[in-house]
Design an enzyme around this catalytic site. Structure first.
Site, mmCIF file in Angstrom:
data_model
loop_
_atom_site.group_PDB
_atom_site.id
_atom_site.type_symbol
_atom_site.label_atom_id
_atom_site.label_comp_id
_atom_site.label_asym_id
_atom_site.label_seq_id
_atom_site.Cartn_x
_atom_site.Cartn_y
_atom_site.Cartn_z
ATOM 1 C CB THR A 1 -0.935 0.268 1.553
ATOM 2 O OG1 THR A 1 -1.309 -0.918 1.238
ATOM 3 C CG2 THR A 1 -1.468 1.295 0.637
ATOM 4 C CE LYS B 1 -5.664 -1.749 2.575
ATOM 5 N NZ LYS B 1 -3.898 -1.923 2.259
ATOM 6 C CE LYS C 1 2.033 2.640 4.452
ATOM 7 N NZ LYS C 1 2.210 1.438 3.745
#
Lengths: 292, 292
Positions: free
Chosen positions: A97, A172, A240
């Site tokens: 990701t 995502k 993140k």
């Protein structure tokens, strides 16, 4: 004979994903920063390569499953990076990701060099990786996606082509945005139940199956109530993703009030030393909170 | 012969709930502000009463399903209110979502007068009410809860005794807190998908069934994507519940960052004239938002 698959990045997720490919019969070349993490795979027949460049030179398809965008940048664009060392025609699949614009840059640089690239981040966690039931969200050229299907099918249960370069990453991020909302709802609702002196298990019985229901309420709430803050998904990794999504929302010029709150709450958890706990650690902070 | 049941408050929810009781064979006495709302029930055999006091005087159990805490206060504590006019030993069941402390006051006043009282708010919406599958969250004395079971079973699919007076209300607030989180997640994630140029239906395919999944994502997201903002649950009613939950969090001295954000976002929707739309209207605001 199936083509040789290179795999770079054997963390919790990567290890299980590589094991699925190995079990599906693909000859594997692997490298990761800490060699001991590859030992099960090597026993299973994977071949250890001394660096990423060696993986690149010996594989037809290379999958990366790394940590942060900086890692992806280094592994792809570094002097000994994949883009410089890979065979012509090879297929590069980044399943980390990462930043959508970084995926776009990889695609562009790959095209310039006669290579093919896909971004294909996943959800489903360590269990989905072990069982080969990951949701794989892919971006790039559809013909490359089709070519990668045998690999994806070894790792995933739900495999969807989402559009051009970066579309996998953006999908995502949608997943993480929705996931934050329901995690917040589960944590705050259970914290409220505790503070109000209710029996949270009974509360779950009343609210878990209706319009307030979510995966988080069904799966994370019982863990928090049992005092289990072990990570399914770590606070620091969630953070993140939250930062990547906020950055992207900024570029898109849209308000993202949930993400802004997510950053505030999860950055506070990390500052308090809870970065390695699961995302359900937010419950603890709320149940102990004081409203002054 | 089953005891006579009074029903006060025949809005969308109340009407369907009363119809279930009627269908289960309970003799019904009904009153509501607008008589026309009772017409189906009267055709079905319910008896119209000219005011709440008349319902109170002629029923063994009285169920109220009202709008705001002010309405509950007036119906119970007014000069012609239920508490003053009800028969000794009668069971008063408030199924409105209201202030927990108001439920406690009703219990106390009922006890003082030799009456019995339960708070029993519901979730499951108009469909759950029509189909008799509501989740009923009850607070009060357990023996009174047991006595009310035949009534609850006519209306609900999941019926849980949550504890003493007000516990039903507090549980319902937990439901709304969790529901806000997953609704926010669904709205913000779908808005992000649109703004990022993704195909939101494909995004739902990737993210709907995993760890980001929720009732809101499965049920509200398709509605918002179809441009359907008709209420399952109205913004103005959600806002009432958010305010009640925030008030309660304040009393409990806990932080409720989700609820604070919910108040900000939904109060803005109401100011923009969207109070009668469904809670998924938040999607519209986010998809059209500018981040300046």
């Amino acid at each position: 004979m199936p083509e040789t698959v290179g795999f770079v990045g054997l963390g919790v997720m990567g290890r299980s994903m590589a094991a699925r490919l190995l079990a599906a019969g693909f000859p594997m070349r692997v490298h990761t920063r800490t060699r001991s993490k590859a030992s099960d795979l090597l026993r299973g027949g994977a071949v250890w390569m001394e660096d990423n460049a060696a993986v690149a030179a010996s594989s037809h398809a290379i999958i990366t499953m790394l940590g942060f965008p900086e890692d992806v940048e280094a592994v792809y664009f570094g002097a000994n990076g994949l883009l410089a060392r890979v065979q012509t025609g090879a297929l590069l699949i980044d399943m980390t990701t990462t930043r959508p614009s970084l995926s776009v840059r990889i695609h562009e640089e790959a095209a310039r060099r006669g290579l093919r690239a896909l971004d294909a981040p996943v959800s489903g966690g360590d269990i989905g990786a072990r069982e080969g039931t990951l949701s794989i969200m892919a971006g790039g050229r559809e013909e490359d996606f089709n070519a990668a299907q045998p690999l994806f099918r070894a790792m995933g249960g739900r495999i969807v082509f989402q559009g051009g370069p970066g579309a996998g990453q953006r999908t995502k991020l949608c997943n993480q945005i929705a996931g934050f909302g329901s995690t917040l709802g589960a944590c705050e609702s259970m914290a409220f139940a505790m503070r109000a002196g209710l029996d949270p298990a009974k509360v779950l019985e009343s609210i878990g199956a209706g319009a307030a229901g979510s995966w988080a309420l069904s799966n994370l709430a019982p863990r928090m109530l049992a005092g289990n803050f072990a990570p399914g998904f770590m606070v620091k990794h969630f953070l993140k993703d939250i930062r990547l999504a906020l950055e992207e929302a900024q570029i898109l010029g849209m308000q993202a009030p949930g993400l802004s709150l997510a950053l505030e709450l999860y950055a506070r958890l990390e500052r308090e030393g809870l970065g390695d706990q699961g995302t359900q650690a937010l419950f603890q902070a709320l149940v102990n909170s004081k409203n002054t």
